[in-house]
Design a protein around this motif. Structure first.
Motif, PDB file in Angstrom:
ATOM      1  N   HIS A 114       0.888  -1.288  -0.064  1.00 22.10           N
ATOM      2  CA  HIS A 114      -0.181  -0.074  -0.017  1.00 22.10           C
ATOM      3  C   HIS A 114       0.903   1.024  -0.048  1.00 22.10           C
ATOM      4  O   HIS A 114       2.164   1.050   0.128  1.00 22.10           O
ATOM      5  N   HIS A 116       1.939   3.770   2.169  1.00 23.24           N
ATOM      6  CA  HIS A 116       2.704   4.140   3.079  1.00 23.24           C
ATOM      7  C   HIS A 116       4.161   3.567   2.583  1.00 23.24           C
ATOM      8  O   HIS A 116       5.146   3.866   3.343  1.00 23.24           O
ATOM      9  N   HIS A 171      -7.675  -0.313   5.179  1.00 18.40           N
ATOM     10  CA  HIS A 171      -6.616   0.702   5.509  1.00 18.40           C
ATOM     11  C   HIS A 171      -6.477   1.646   3.939  1.00 18.40           C
ATOM     12  O   HIS A 171      -6.741   2.937   4.232  1.00 18.40           O
ATOM     13  N   ASP A 194       0.491  -3.734   6.637  1.00 20.30           N
ATOM     14  CA  ASP A 194      -0.190  -3.263   7.848  1.00 20.30           C
ATOM     15  C   ASP A 194      -1.723  -3.469   7.759  1.00 20.30           C
ATOM     16  O   ASP A 194      -2.620  -2.797   8.287  1.00 20.30           O
TER      17      ASP A 194
END
Ligand SMILES: [Zn+2]
Ligand SMILES: [Zn+2]
Length: 270
Positions: A114, A116, A171, A194
């Motif tokens: 993702h 991040h 997320h 995450d």
């Protein structure tokens, strides 16, 4: 012209004369702007201060930076039956890390969970021979350094040899985990980024929209994550940070954690 890197999230940007005005990734609810205001650095400057952290971690090569930088995720070299996948990316490419990867047969492609962890993904691709970078198309708007090596995939699953990328969402709309059916030992493993955050008891995972700002996912997203992964068996869960590993019983840990989390949200399973 410089590819500036945000000091808080570690994302590298497209070439510019001056540092960008702001970092949309840090200004988003899921992150935060550094407490001393938005700061920028460069790959060159970081490479002078940060070396490679390379560890055989629960049976697999994990790569990070030392001293740590920004979000401090680690990446993994996943040797599937037919190709080597570099799972996740870091803000700094070091010669030592590239040599360690080459000594294990190099990398056929990079896949990232993702935005991040997009970090300096283009630098990694170039250092590893221009390999493709697999990103989910639902997160395309967050790419700050577009590049021809980036390949967007769509849908909910993408098989790569005996591994599968699974889009679980939550997320981020395109949040993806990697399931490796047969390694690094029989029973398989889940590399969860995450999307599933491994807790400190190393028996449970959590499901958050924002980890730094403590915003949980809602019941629908938690159920979706659990249900997407229900067909897959995995013994071990490798989380995004050092030592965040559930060594065994991974599938059961996910089921147990989802049940507990849904109860905490006031939405238990019937
Ligand atoms: Zn940032
Ligand atoms: Zn994240």
């Amino acid at each position: 012209m410089t590819h500036f890197i945000c000091e808080t999230c570690g994302t590298q940007y497209a070439k510019s004369e001056r540092p960008p005005q702001s970092c949309p990734i840090c200004e988003d609810d899921r992150q935060y702007v550094g407490w001393n205001g938005q700061r920028w650095t460069t790959h060159e400057a970081l490479a002078q201060e940060h070396g490679a952290r390379l560890e055989e971690h629960f049976g697999i090569l994990a790569l990070g930076l030392t001293p740590s930088f920004a979000i401090d995720q680690r990446s993994f070299l996943i040797p599937t039956k037919e190709e080597n996948i570099l799972w996740e990316s870091l803000s700094v490419v070091t010669d030592e890390a590239v040599e360690a990867i080459r000594a294990r047969g190099g990398v056929d492609r990079i896949a990232i969970s993702h935005p991040h962890f997009y970090s300096s993904m283009v630098e990694w691709s170039e250092a590893l021979g221009g390999v493709p970078i697999m990103l989910h198309e639902a997160d395309r708007e967050w790419v700050q350094r577009p590049h021809p090596a980036i390949e967007y995939w769509s849908g909910d699953t993408l098989a790569i040899s005996d591994a599968t990328l699974n889009r679980v969402g939550g997320h981020f709309a395109g949040s993806t985990v990697l399931h490796w059916a047969s390694g690094p030992r029989p029973g398989g493993a889940l590399f969860s980024g995450d999307a599933l955050q491994v807790g400190l008891d190393r028996r449970h995972v959590s499901f958050m929209y924002s980890y730094p700002n403590f915003i949980p996912l809602g019941p629908e997203a938690v159920r979706h994550t659990r249900d997407v992964l229900a067909p897959f068996r995995f013994d071990r869960i490798y989380g995004a940070w050092w030592d965040r590993v559930i060594p065994e019983g991974g599938s059961e840990a996910l089921a147990r954690s989802a049940e507990r989390f849904l109860s905490a949200l006031g939405s238990p399973d019937p």
